[in-house]
Design a protein around this motif. Structure first.
Motif, PDB file in Angstrom:
ATOM      1  N   UNK A  15       0.575  -1.300  -0.066  1.00  0.00           N
ATOM      2  CA  UNK A  15      -0.178  -0.167  -0.080  1.00  0.00           C
ATOM      3  C   UNK A  15       0.770   1.239  -0.025  1.00  0.00           C
ATOM      4  N   UNK A  16       2.023   1.197  -0.430  1.00  0.00           N
ATOM      5  CA  UNK A  16       2.997   2.392  -0.470  1.00  0.00           C
ATOM      6  C   UNK A  16       3.465   2.882  -2.010  1.00  0.00           C
ATOM      7  N   UNK A  17       3.459   4.111  -2.217  1.00  0.00           N
ATOM      8  CA  UNK A  17       3.911   4.481  -3.501  1.00  0.00           C
ATOM      9  C   UNK A  17       5.530   4.559  -3.258  1.00  0.00           C
ATOM     10  N   UNK A  18       6.308   4.380  -4.241  1.00  0.00           N
ATOM     11  CA  UNK A  18       7.749   4.614  -4.269  1.00  0.00           C
ATOM     12  C   UNK A  18       8.101   5.828  -3.429  1.00  0.00           C
ATOM     13  N   UNK A  19       7.399   7.062  -3.676  1.00  0.00           N
ATOM     14  CA  UNK A  19       7.818   8.123  -3.093  1.00  0.00           C
ATOM     15  C   UNK A  19       7.532   8.209  -1.690  1.00  0.00           C
ATOM     16  N   UNK A  20       6.374   7.373  -1.070  1.00  0.00           N
ATOM     17  CA  UNK A  20       6.364   6.978   0.185  1.00  0.00           C
ATOM     18  C   UNK A  20       7.249   6.355   0.978  1.00  0.00           C
ATOM     19  N   UNK A  21       7.435   5.084   0.134  1.00  0.00           N
ATOM     20  CA  UNK A  21       8.708   4.136   0.721  1.00  0.00           C
ATOM     21  C   UNK A  21       9.879   4.976   0.789  1.00  0.00           C
ATOM     22  N   UNK A  22      10.209   5.866  -0.071  1.00  0.00           N
ATOM     23  CA  UNK A  22      11.499   6.582  -0.179  1.00  0.00           C
ATOM     24  C   UNK A  22      11.781   7.598   1.180  1.00  0.00           C
ATOM     25  N   UNK A  23      10.367   8.276   1.354  1.00  0.00           N
ATOM     26  CA  UNK A  23      10.409   9.004   2.610  1.00  0.00           C
ATOM     27  C   UNK A  23      10.497   8.166   3.837  1.00  0.00           C
TER      28      UNK A  23
END
Length: 108
Positions: A15-23
């Motif tokens: 349930x994560x976008x790559x941007x969210x994971x990056x953050x």
């Protein structure tokens, strides 16, 4: 499948976008996207594996078993930084409140 593809696929399942994971991992802007063309350090791969709760071997393509890593994941149920899921779907806030009451012995 490349490591970038594996990270993207398992992130989506979590349930994560790559941007969210990056953050969430604490990387600078678009570090994970750069893995399309660059090889990341072992420390960065480990950090992503820990957040996604998969093994480094899975991300590196050494195994197709994307089950969680051997160490148990412990999360404080009151920590709003984590998305709690059941059968891959986020638990609604009203259900989380009910679960918290049960775990607290029915006390508010």
């Amino acid at each position: 499948m490349t490591m970038f593809d594996r990270v993207k696929e398992i992130s989506k399942k979590r349930g994560l976008t790559l941007a969210q994971l990056n953050e969430k991992v604490g990387f600078k802007h678009n570090v994970i996207y750069s893995w399309k063309t660059k090889t990341p350090s072992v420390d960065k791969v480990k950090a992503v594996a820990d957040v996604l709760n998969v093994s480094v071997d899975y991300l590196l393509g050494k195994t197709d078993d994307n089950s969680t890593s051997m160490k148990p994941k412990q999360v404080d149920i009151t920590d709003d930084d984590y998305i709690m899921t059941y059968q891959g779907k986020p638990i609604p806030p009203e259900d989380m409140e009910y679960i918290k009451r049960i775990l607290n012995g029915g006390k508010d």
